[in-house]
Design a protein around this motif. Structure first.
Motif, PDB file in Angstrom:
ATOM      1  N   LEU A 193      -3.072  -5.748 -20.596  1.00  0.00           N
ATOM      2  CA  LEU A 193      -2.502  -5.112 -19.409  1.00  0.00           C
ATOM      3  C   LEU A 193      -1.220  -5.810 -18.969  1.00  0.00           C
ATOM      4  CD1 LEU A 193      -5.723  -4.455 -17.278  1.00  0.00           C
ATOM      5  CD2 LEU A 193      -4.269  -2.735 -18.368  1.00  0.00           C
ATOM      6  N   ASP A 194      -1.198  -7.117 -19.103  1.00  0.00           N
ATOM      7  CA  ASP A 194      -0.011  -7.891 -18.752  1.00  0.00           C
ATOM      8  C   ASP A 194       1.190  -7.445 -19.568  1.00  0.00           C
ATOM      9  OD1 ASP A 194       1.263  -9.899 -17.263  1.00  0.00           O
ATOM     10  OD2 ASP A 194       0.922 -11.401 -18.815  1.00  0.00           O
ATOM     11  N   GLU A 195       0.935  -7.027 -20.803  1.00  0.00           N
ATOM     12  CA  GLU A 195       2.010  -6.595 -21.696  1.00  0.00           C
ATOM     13  C   GLU A 195       2.469  -5.173 -21.392  1.00  0.00           C
ATOM     14  OE1 GLU A 195       3.646  -8.236 -24.122  1.00  0.00           O
ATOM     15  OE2 GLU A 195       2.615 -10.082 -23.527  1.00  0.00           O
ATOM     16  N   VAL A 196       1.525  -4.267 -21.087  1.00  0.00           N
ATOM     17  CA  VAL A 196       1.881  -2.839 -21.034  1.00  0.00           C
ATOM     18  C   VAL A 196       2.268  -2.354 -19.644  1.00  0.00           C
ATOM     19  CG1 VAL A 196       0.383  -2.354 -22.994  1.00  0.00           C
ATOM     20  CG2 VAL A 196      -0.484  -1.964 -20.684  1.00  0.00           C
ATOM     21  N   THR A 197       1.856  -3.042 -18.572  1.00  0.00           N
ATOM     22  CA  THR A 197       2.133  -2.541 -17.231  1.00  0.00           C
ATOM     23  C   THR A 197       3.424  -3.126 -16.675  1.00  0.00           C
ATOM     24  OG1 THR A 197       0.779  -4.303 -16.244  1.00  0.00           O
ATOM     25  CG2 THR A 197      -0.308  -2.206 -16.700  1.00  0.00           C
ATOM     26  N   ASP A 198       3.936  -2.465 -15.646  1.00  0.00           N
ATOM     27  CA  ASP A 198       5.134  -2.925 -14.954  1.00  0.00           C
ATOM     28  C   ASP A 198       4.922  -4.322 -14.378  1.00  0.00           C
ATOM     29  OD1 ASP A 198       7.822  -1.920 -13.570  1.00  0.00           O
ATOM     30  OD2 ASP A 198       6.652  -2.985 -12.047  1.00  0.00           O
ATOM     31  N   ASP A 199       5.992  -5.095 -14.305  1.00  0.00           N
ATOM     32  CA  ASP A 199       5.895  -6.482 -13.838  1.00  0.00           C
ATOM     33  C   ASP A 199       5.332  -6.598 -12.424  1.00  0.00           C
ATOM     34  OD1 ASP A 199       6.878  -7.365 -16.221  1.00  0.00           O
ATOM     35  OD2 ASP A 199       8.929  -7.680 -15.504  1.00  0.00           O
ATOM     36  N   GLU A 200       5.520  -5.553 -11.607  1.00  0.00           N
ATOM     37  CA  GLU A 200       5.072  -5.608 -10.224  1.00  0.00           C
ATOM     38  C   GLU A 200       3.672  -5.024 -10.032  1.00  0.00           C
ATOM     39  OE1 GLU A 200       7.891  -3.922  -7.584  1.00  0.00           O
ATOM     40  OE2 GLU A 200       9.385  -5.490  -7.893  1.00  0.00           O
ATOM     41  N   ALA A 201       3.094  -4.475 -11.081  1.00  0.00           N
ATOM     42  CA  ALA A 201       1.766  -3.879 -10.947  1.00  0.00           C
ATOM     43  C   ALA A 201       0.716  -4.942 -10.626  1.00  0.00           C
ATOM     44  CB  ALA A 201       1.393  -3.142 -12.226  1.00  0.00           C
ATOM     45  N   VAL A 202      -0.218  -4.585  -9.771  1.00  0.00           N
ATOM     46  CA  VAL A 202      -1.330  -5.469  -9.431  1.00  0.00           C
ATOM     47  C   VAL A 202      -2.467  -5.217 -10.415  1.00  0.00           C
ATOM     48  CG1 VAL A 202      -3.114  -5.954  -7.696  1.00  0.00           C
ATOM     49  CG2 VAL A 202      -0.719  -5.667  -7.005  1.00  0.00           C
ATOM     50  N   LEU A 203      -3.059  -6.289 -10.922  1.00  0.00           N
ATOM     51  CA  LEU A 203      -4.166  -6.197 -11.864  1.00  0.00           C
ATOM     52  C   LEU A 203      -5.428  -6.703 -11.168  1.00  0.00           C
ATOM     53  CD1 LEU A 203      -2.416  -7.608 -15.079  1.00  0.00           C
ATOM     54  CD2 LEU A 203      -2.466  -5.249 -14.217  1.00  0.00           C
ATOM     55  N   ALA A 204      -6.419  -5.840 -11.068  1.00  0.00           N
ATOM     56  CA  ALA A 204      -7.650  -6.181 -10.357  1.00  0.00           C
ATOM     57  C   ALA A 204      -8.838  -6.094 -11.298  1.00  0.00           C
ATOM     58  CB  ALA A 204      -7.852  -5.232  -9.171  1.00  0.00           C
TER      59      ALA A 204
ATOM     60  N   ILE B  97       0.815  -1.202   0.000  1.00  0.00           N
ATOM     61  CA  ILE B  97       0.000   0.000   0.000  1.00  0.00           C
ATOM     62  C   ILE B  97       0.853   1.258   0.000  1.00  0.00           C
ATOM     63  CG2 ILE B  97      -0.228   0.075   2.508  1.00  0.00           C
ATOM     64  CD1 ILE B  97      -2.890   1.008  -0.159  1.00  0.00           C
ATOM     65  N   GLU B  98       2.047   1.197   0.573  1.00  0.00           N
ATOM     66  CA  GLU B  98       2.910   2.378   0.622  1.00  0.00           C
ATOM     67  C   GLU B  98       3.465   2.752  -0.747  1.00  0.00           C
ATOM     68  OE1 GLU B  98       3.062   4.134   3.305  1.00  0.00           O
ATOM     69  OE2 GLU B  98       1.892   2.658   4.438  1.00  0.00           O
ATOM     70  N   THR B  99       3.451   1.817  -1.680  1.00  0.00           N
ATOM     71  CA  THR B  99       4.024   2.083  -3.005  1.00  0.00           C
ATOM     72  C   THR B  99       2.962   2.445  -4.045  1.00  0.00           C
ATOM     73  OG1 THR B  99       3.921  -0.238  -3.723  1.00  0.00           O
ATOM     74  CG2 THR B  99       5.891   0.456  -2.514  1.00  0.00           C
ATOM     75  N   ILE B 100       1.710   2.473  -3.642  1.00  0.00           N
ATOM     76  CA  ILE B 100       0.634   2.794  -4.590  1.00  0.00           C
ATOM     77  C   ILE B 100       0.488   4.314  -4.698  1.00  0.00           C
ATOM     78  CG2 ILE B 100      -1.806   2.536  -5.172  1.00  0.00           C
ATOM     79  CD1 ILE B 100      -0.213  -0.061  -5.293  1.00  0.00           C
ATOM     80  N   GLU B 101       0.750   4.828  -5.890  1.00  0.00           N
ATOM     81  CA  GLU B 101       0.610   6.260  -6.143  1.00  0.00           C
ATOM     82  C   GLU B 101      -0.365   6.538  -7.288  1.00  0.00           C
ATOM     83  OE1 GLU B 101       4.482   7.836  -6.856  1.00  0.00           O
ATOM     84  OE2 GLU B 101       5.165   7.529  -4.781  1.00  0.00           O
ATOM     85  N   THR B 102      -0.324   5.696  -8.318  1.00  0.00           N
ATOM     86  CA  THR B 102      -1.140   5.916  -9.504  1.00  0.00           C
ATOM     87  C   THR B 102      -2.047   4.721  -9.744  1.00  0.00           C
ATOM     88  OG1 THR B 102       0.622   7.245 -10.492  1.00  0.00           O
ATOM     89  CG2 THR B 102      -1.132   6.497 -11.960  1.00  0.00           C
ATOM     90  N   VAL B 103      -3.333   5.008  -9.914  1.00  0.00           N
ATOM     91  CA  VAL B 103      -4.348   3.976 -10.113  1.00  0.00           C
ATOM     92  C   VAL B 103      -4.833   4.040 -11.555  1.00  0.00           C
ATOM     93  CG1 VAL B 103      -6.626   3.143  -9.397  1.00  0.00           C
ATOM     94  CG2 VAL B 103      -5.068   4.171  -7.705  1.00  0.00           C
ATOM     95  N   GLY B 104      -4.836   2.900 -12.233  1.00  0.00           N
ATOM     96  CA  GLY B 104      -5.412   2.809 -13.560  1.00  0.00           C
ATOM     97  C   GLY B 104      -6.823   2.250 -13.471  1.00  0.00           C
ATOM     98  N   VAL B 105      -7.718   2.770 -14.288  1.00  0.00           N
ATOM     99  CA  VAL B 105      -9.095   2.263 -14.351  1.00  0.00           C
ATOM    100  C   VAL B 105      -9.419   1.994 -15.811  1.00  0.00           C
ATOM    101  CG1 VAL B 105     -11.522   2.687 -13.870  1.00  0.00           C
ATOM    102  CG2 VAL B 105      -9.771   3.584 -12.310  1.00  0.00           C
ATOM    103  N   VAL B 106      -9.833   0.771 -16.117  1.00  0.00           N
ATOM    104  CA  VAL B 106     -10.229   0.414 -17.481  1.00  0.00           C
ATOM    105  C   VAL B 106     -11.748   0.391 -17.534  1.00  0.00           C
ATOM    106  CG1 VAL B 106     -10.119  -1.313 -19.311  1.00  0.00           C
ATOM    107  CG2 VAL B 106      -8.129  -0.930 -17.826  1.00  0.00           C
ATOM    108  N   GLY B 107     -12.314   1.329 -18.264  1.00  0.00           N
ATOM    109  CA  GLY B 107     -13.760   1.488 -18.326  1.00  0.00           C
ATOM    110  C   GLY B 107     -14.171   2.787 -17.665  1.00  0.00           C
ATOM    111  N   ALA B 108     -14.895   3.644 -18.412  1.00  0.00           N
ATOM    112  CA  ALA B 108     -15.293   4.951 -17.890  1.00  0.00           C
ATOM    113  C   ALA B 108     -16.796   5.037 -17.670  1.00  0.00           C
ATOM    114  CB  ALA B 108     -14.835   6.052 -18.849  1.00  0.00           C
ATOM    115  N   GLY B 109     -17.453   3.886 -17.580  1.00  0.00           N
ATOM    116  CA  GLY B 109     -18.889   3.862 -17.346  1.00  0.00           C
ATOM    117  C   GLY B 109     -19.224   4.135 -15.892  1.00  0.00           C
TER     118      GLY B 109
END
Length: 286
Positions: free
Chosen positions: A108-119, A4-16
């Motif tokens: 997302l697996d291709e474009v994001t950093d290897d350590e990024a969490v995908l939810a 949680i201390e390393t989370i600064e930027t959140v990506g959201v897929v879908g603008a609905g």
């Protein structure tokens, strides 16, 4: 692996409805947000929804205008998935179709950093199956927000077959950082919320269709009899009858006839009466 201390930027897929809500609560909580959808008009609609929602919070004196302006400035809209490359956590809130979600997660697996969490914000689909489209299933988790995201306190954390315990902990911590309260579910059809909620709505539709009572009395009876804020038919209109049908059909496929969608629910969706969003569901809306 992220914490949680390393989370600064959140990506959201879908603008609905769900995606814009997740973007808003993340930005209000101080995170930078990149919200992506496939068409510019979808992105603009999502940003307009956020603007309107923030204005309501200001009018109700729940946040100041300065806080609303600061939150809005933290949100970037885009149609380019590559703009999510630097996000520490990405939350997918696309339509409830497994093939679409798997395509998104593979990308997302291709474009994001290897350590990024995908939810994923899925309400019924398997986290494990979604995660199988990636090379990092241990970093895929369900973070299922309730609708409307801006108002509902609860968030359901769903654990896939290979989800790492540290990622589960992060999902709880992140949700709580958004001032939410969490509960946890195994990766079983419908999880906790929709496994119980959808049969409740579905039976309410059946009761109305079979003439047990008027729609008003069904909703009134459930509100007064069980202390819920909305009865099943009113709630179905707010969720979207198409969303309810999709969820119920998924549960029916996985769990059998006890989840078979009510005939009237299918008929209303076929007629285009989807609830509040179309102005007509079981009730009429201005």
């Amino acid at each position: 692996m992220r914490d949680i201390e390393t989370i600064e930027t959140v990506g959201v897929v879908g603008a609905g409805t769900m995606g814009s809500g997740i973007a808003q609560v993340s930005a209000v909580s101080g995170y930078d947000v990149v919200m992506r959808d496939i068409e510019p008009e979808f992105v603009e609609n999502g940003l307009d929804t956020i603007d309107g929602s923030l204005s309501k919070f200001v009018d109700k004196e729940q946040i100041t205008q300065d806080e609303a302006d600061a939150a809005r400035e933290r949100i970037e809209g885009t149609t380019d998935l590559a703009d999510l490359a630097d996000c520490d956590i990405v939350i997918e809130a696309a339509v409830e179709k497994m093939d679409i979600k798997q395509d998104i997660f593979a990308d997302l697996d291709e474009v994001t950093d290897d350590e990024a969490v995908l939810a994923t914000n899925t309400s019924t689909l398997s986290i494990t199956t979604i995660a199988s489209a990636t090379d990092r299933p241990e970093q895929v988790v369900g973070i299922h927000f309730m609708n409307p995201v801006q108002l509902m306190e609860g968030v359901e954390i769903v654990v896939g077959e290979k989800t790492d315990p540290g990622v589960v902990e992060l999902a709880h911590d992140f949700s709580e950082a958004l001032d939410k309260t969490t509960w946890e579910s195994d990766d079983k059809p419908g999880f906790v919320s929709n496994r119980i909620l959808m049969p409740w709505i579905n039976e309410g539709v059946r009761a109305f269709d079979e003439g047990v009572a008027t729609k008003e009395d069904i909703d009134r009876g459930m509100k007064l009899g069980t202390n819920v804020p909305m009865g099943p038919l009113e709630l179905a209109d707010h969720i979207g009858l198409d969303v309810c049908l999709d969820a119920t059909q998924t549960l029916h496929e996985e769990l059998g006839d006890r989840y078979k969608p009510a005939y009237l629910l299918k008929r209303k969706v076929d007629a285009g009466d989807l609830g509040k969003k179309t102005g007509q569901g079981f009730y009429e809306y201005d």
